[in-house]
Motif scaffolding. Structure first.
Motif, mmCIF file in Angstrom:
data_model
loop_
_atom_site.group_PDB
_atom_site.id
_atom_site.type_symbol
_atom_site.label_atom_id
_atom_site.label_comp_id
_atom_site.label_asym_id
_atom_site.label_seq_id
_atom_site.Cartn_x
_atom_site.Cartn_y
_atom_site.Cartn_z
ATOM 1 N N LEU A 193 0.715 -1.267 0.220
ATOM 2 C CA LEU A 193 0.137 0.104 -0.099
ATOM 3 C C LEU A 193 0.830 1.220 -0.023
ATOM 4 O O LEU A 193 0.355 2.150 -0.655
ATOM 5 C CB LEU A 193 -1.093 -0.001 1.312
ATOM 6 N N ALA A 194 2.034 1.320 0.713
ATOM 7 C CA ALA A 194 2.888 2.443 0.697
ATOM 8 C C ALA A 194 3.613 2.669 -0.511
ATOM 9 O O ALA A 194 3.626 3.498 -1.190
ATOM 10 C CB ALA A 194 3.958 2.087 1.970
ATOM 11 N N MET A 195 3.844 1.410 -1.141
ATOM 12 C CA MET A 195 4.605 1.673 -2.450
ATOM 13 C C MET A 195 3.637 2.033 -3.466
ATOM 14 O O MET A 195 4.239 2.784 -4.505
ATOM 15 C CB MET A 195 5.215 0.171 -2.985
ATOM 16 N N ASN A 196 2.456 1.634 -3.723
ATOM 17 C CA ASN A 196 1.415 1.885 -4.624
ATOM 18 C C ASN A 196 0.778 3.242 -4.530
ATOM 19 O O ASN A 196 0.225 3.798 -5.522
ATOM 20 C CB ASN A 196 0.294 0.945 -4.881
ATOM 21 N N HIS A 197 0.744 3.717 -3.195
ATOM 22 C CA HIS A 197 -0.328 4.939 -2.821
ATOM 23 C C HIS A 197 0.412 6.135 -2.393
ATOM 24 O O HIS A 197 -0.166 7.001 -2.421
ATOM 25 C CB HIS A 197 -1.445 4.432 -2.188
ATOM 26 N N ALA A 198 1.569 6.166 -1.516
ATOM 27 C CA ALA A 198 2.101 7.177 -1.131
ATOM 28 C C ALA A 198 3.058 8.118 -2.215
ATOM 29 O O ALA A 198 3.452 7.417 -2.909
ATOM 30 C CB ALA A 198 3.208 6.551 0.173
ATOM 31 N N ASP A 199 3.325 9.012 -1.630
ATOM 32 C CA ASP A 199 3.989 10.112 -2.491
ATOM 33 C C ASP A 199 5.515 10.058 -1.832
ATOM 34 O O ASP A 199 6.558 10.077 -2.601
ATOM 35 C CB ASP A 199 3.697 11.660 -2.545
ATOM 36 N N ARG A 200 5.410 9.943 -0.497
ATOM 37 C CA ARG A 200 6.925 9.671 0.274
ATOM 38 C C ARG A 200 6.792 8.618 1.088
ATOM 39 O O ARG A 200 5.671 8.333 1.766
ATOM 40 C CB ARG A 200 7.296 10.983 0.722
ATOM 41 N N VAL A 201 7.735 8.057 1.787
ATOM 42 C CA VAL A 201 8.010 6.908 2.484
ATOM 43 C C VAL A 201 9.023 7.072 3.448
ATOM 44 O O VAL A 201 10.093 7.624 3.227
ATOM 45 C CB VAL A 201 8.062 5.624 2.093
ATOM 46 N N VAL A 202 8.663 7.348 4.762
ATOM 47 C CA VAL A 202 9.657 7.387 6.062
ATOM 48 C C VAL A 202 9.877 5.863 6.605
ATOM 49 O O VAL A 202 8.789 5.396 6.942
ATOM 50 C CB VAL A 202 9.359 8.116 6.957
ATOM 51 N N VAL A 203 10.988 5.249 6.567
ATOM 52 C CA VAL A 203 11.299 4.066 7.124
ATOM 53 C C VAL A 203 11.922 4.226 8.567
ATOM 54 O O VAL A 203 13.062 4.813 8.738
ATOM 55 C CB VAL A 203 12.161 3.141 6.113
ATOM 56 N N MET A 204 11.293 3.627 9.387
ATOM 57 C CA MET A 204 11.917 3.609 10.825
ATOM 58 C C MET A 204 12.348 2.482 11.495
ATOM 59 O O MET A 204 11.833 1.324 10.717
ATOM 60 C CB MET A 204 10.730 4.111 11.856
ATOM 61 N N ASN A 205 13.443 2.301 12.058
ATOM 62 C CA ASN A 205 13.941 0.934 12.656
ATOM 63 C C ASN A 205 14.591 1.435 13.962
ATOM 64 O O ASN A 205 15.340 2.074 14.015
ATOM 65 C CB ASN A 205 14.723 0.152 11.966
ATOM 66 N N LYS A 206 14.092 0.744 14.966
ATOM 67 C CA LYS A 206 14.825 1.113 16.543
ATOM 68 C C LYS A 206 14.759 2.625 16.865
ATOM 69 O O LYS A 206 16.019 2.979 17.460
ATOM 70 C CB LYS A 206 16.319 0.267 16.375
ATOM 71 N N GLY A 207 13.640 3.056 16.394
ATOM 72 C CA GLY A 207 13.950 4.423 16.817
ATOM 73 C C GLY A 207 14.570 5.650 15.828
ATOM 74 O O GLY A 207 14.226 6.957 15.968
ATOM 75 N N ARG A 208 15.120 5.047 15.076
ATOM 76 C CA ARG A 208 15.791 5.876 14.036
ATOM 77 C C ARG A 208 15.132 6.072 12.687
ATOM 78 O O ARG A 208 14.688 4.915 12.198
ATOM 79 C CB ARG A 208 17.338 5.568 13.697
ATOM 80 N N MET A 209 15.319 7.066 11.919
ATOM 81 C CA MET A 209 14.753 6.944 10.593
ATOM 82 C C MET A 209 15.895 6.615 9.793
ATOM 83 O O MET A 209 16.993 7.133 9.564
ATOM 84 C CB MET A 209 14.518 8.675 10.132
#
Length: 248
Positions: A193-209
Motif C-alpha cells: 500500500l505504501a509503495m503503490n499509494h504514498a508520495d513519500r515514505v519514511v522508514v523507521m527502525n529501532k527509533g531511527r529514521m
C-alpha cells in the motif's frame, strides 16, 4: 503550512523510542511511515501532533514550535486518529462525527455530511456509536477527523480494521485531500500500500529514521532487508506492485 521535526528524541521508561529524527513533511502529499514493530512509528506521529513532549528537539507547525501553540489552535490544523481509538459516549454516529467540528466552534453541516458520505456511513448515521463493529467504528472515527477539515491528517494504521473495499475507498479519499492541499501522514504495515499509494515514505527502525524519499527508493529491497531482515522482490508494474518474500 509546513510540518517538520528537528533532531526529535523521545524517551520512554529510560529507552529512546525516537532517536534524533529530522524530517520535513510536505503539504499536498501522502507520507507513509513504515517499519517493524517497536520502530517508533506511533511515537513519532504522536509527537508530530504535539501530544508527546520530546526529550530533545522540536516539532514545527508553520514557523512555530508546536509546544507553544494552544491545543485548541493545534486541533484546527491537525486531525489525529490514534491506533486502537475507543468510543465511550453512547451518541449517534452523526453526532460523534460532528465532534470533529469542535475546534472550530461550530457544527457546520456540510463537512459533517461530506465525511459521512466519504466513509459510506449514511445507513449508520442514527445508530448508537458504541454498538458498531470494529470496521464501522474505524470508519466513524476517521470521519470525525475528516469533518474537522484539518490542514494535516495524521492517522496511525487507519486501514487495519477495514475490509479491502473500504481500504481502497479511504486511500482514494486521502489522495483527494492531498490534491486539495492537505498534508497526509499515515502509519502503515502493508508495504505494498505504501509503495503503490504514498508520495513519500519514511522508514523507521529501532527509533531511527533509516531513509525517506520516493517509495521506489525508500522501499527498495535492500532497505527492506536492512529494516525487517527479510529478502524481498517487488513484482508487477508501478502503481500495482506486490511484494514477494524470498526468505530470511
Amino acid at each position: 503550512m509546513k510540518l517538520a521535526c528537528e533532531t526529535l528524541t523521545i524517551a520512554r521508561g529510560g529507552n529512546l523510542v525516537v532517536n534524533r529524527v529530522t524530517s520535513r513533511f510536505e503539504a499536498g502529499h501522502i507520507t507513509a511511515i513504515v517499519g517493524p514493530n517497536g520502530a517508533g512509528k506511533s511515537s513519532l506521529v504522536q509527537a508530530l501532533t504535539g501530544l508527546i513532549e520530546p526529550a530533545h528537539g522540536k516539532v514545527l507547525l508553520g514557523d512555530q514550535d508546536i509546544a507553544s501553540i494552544l491545543p485548541a489552535t493545534r486541533a484546527k490544523h491537525i486531525g489525529y486518529l490514534p491506533q486502537n481509538a475507543e468510543i465511550v459516549w453512547d451518541v449517534s454516529v452523526r453526532n460523534l462525527i460532528a465532534l470533529g467540528r469542535h475546534p472550530h466552534g461550530d457544527a457546520a453541516a456540510q463537512p459533517v455530511e461530506e465525511a459521512i458520505k466519504v466513509m459510506q456511513l449514511e445507513k449508520l448515521r442514527d445508530a448508537p456509536a458504541t454498538r458498531l463493529s470494529g470496521g464501522e467504528r474505524a470508519r466513524v472515527l476517521l470521519a470525525r477527523v475528516l469533518a474537522g477539515t484539518p490542514d494535516w491528517i495524521l492517522a496511525d494504521e487507519p486501514l487495519a480494521a477495514l475490509d479491502l473495499a473500504h481500504q481502497l475507498a479511504l486511500i482514494e479519499h486521502l489522495k483527494t485531500c492531498a490534491k486539495a492541499g492537505a498534508g497526509v501522514i499515515i502509519v502503515l504495515h502493508d508495504l505494498a500500500l505504501a509503495m503503490n499509494h504514498a508520495d513519500r515514505v519514511v522508514v523507521m527502525n529501532k527509533g531511527r529514521m533509516i531513509t525517506r524519499g520516493a517509495p521506489r527508493n525508500a522501499l527498495a529491497s535492500e532497505v527492506i532487508e536492512q529494516a525487517w531482515g527479510v529478502k524481498t522482490r517487488w513484482i508487477g508494474v508501478p502503481g500495482q506492485r506486490a511484494l514477494a518474500t524470498l526468505g530470511m
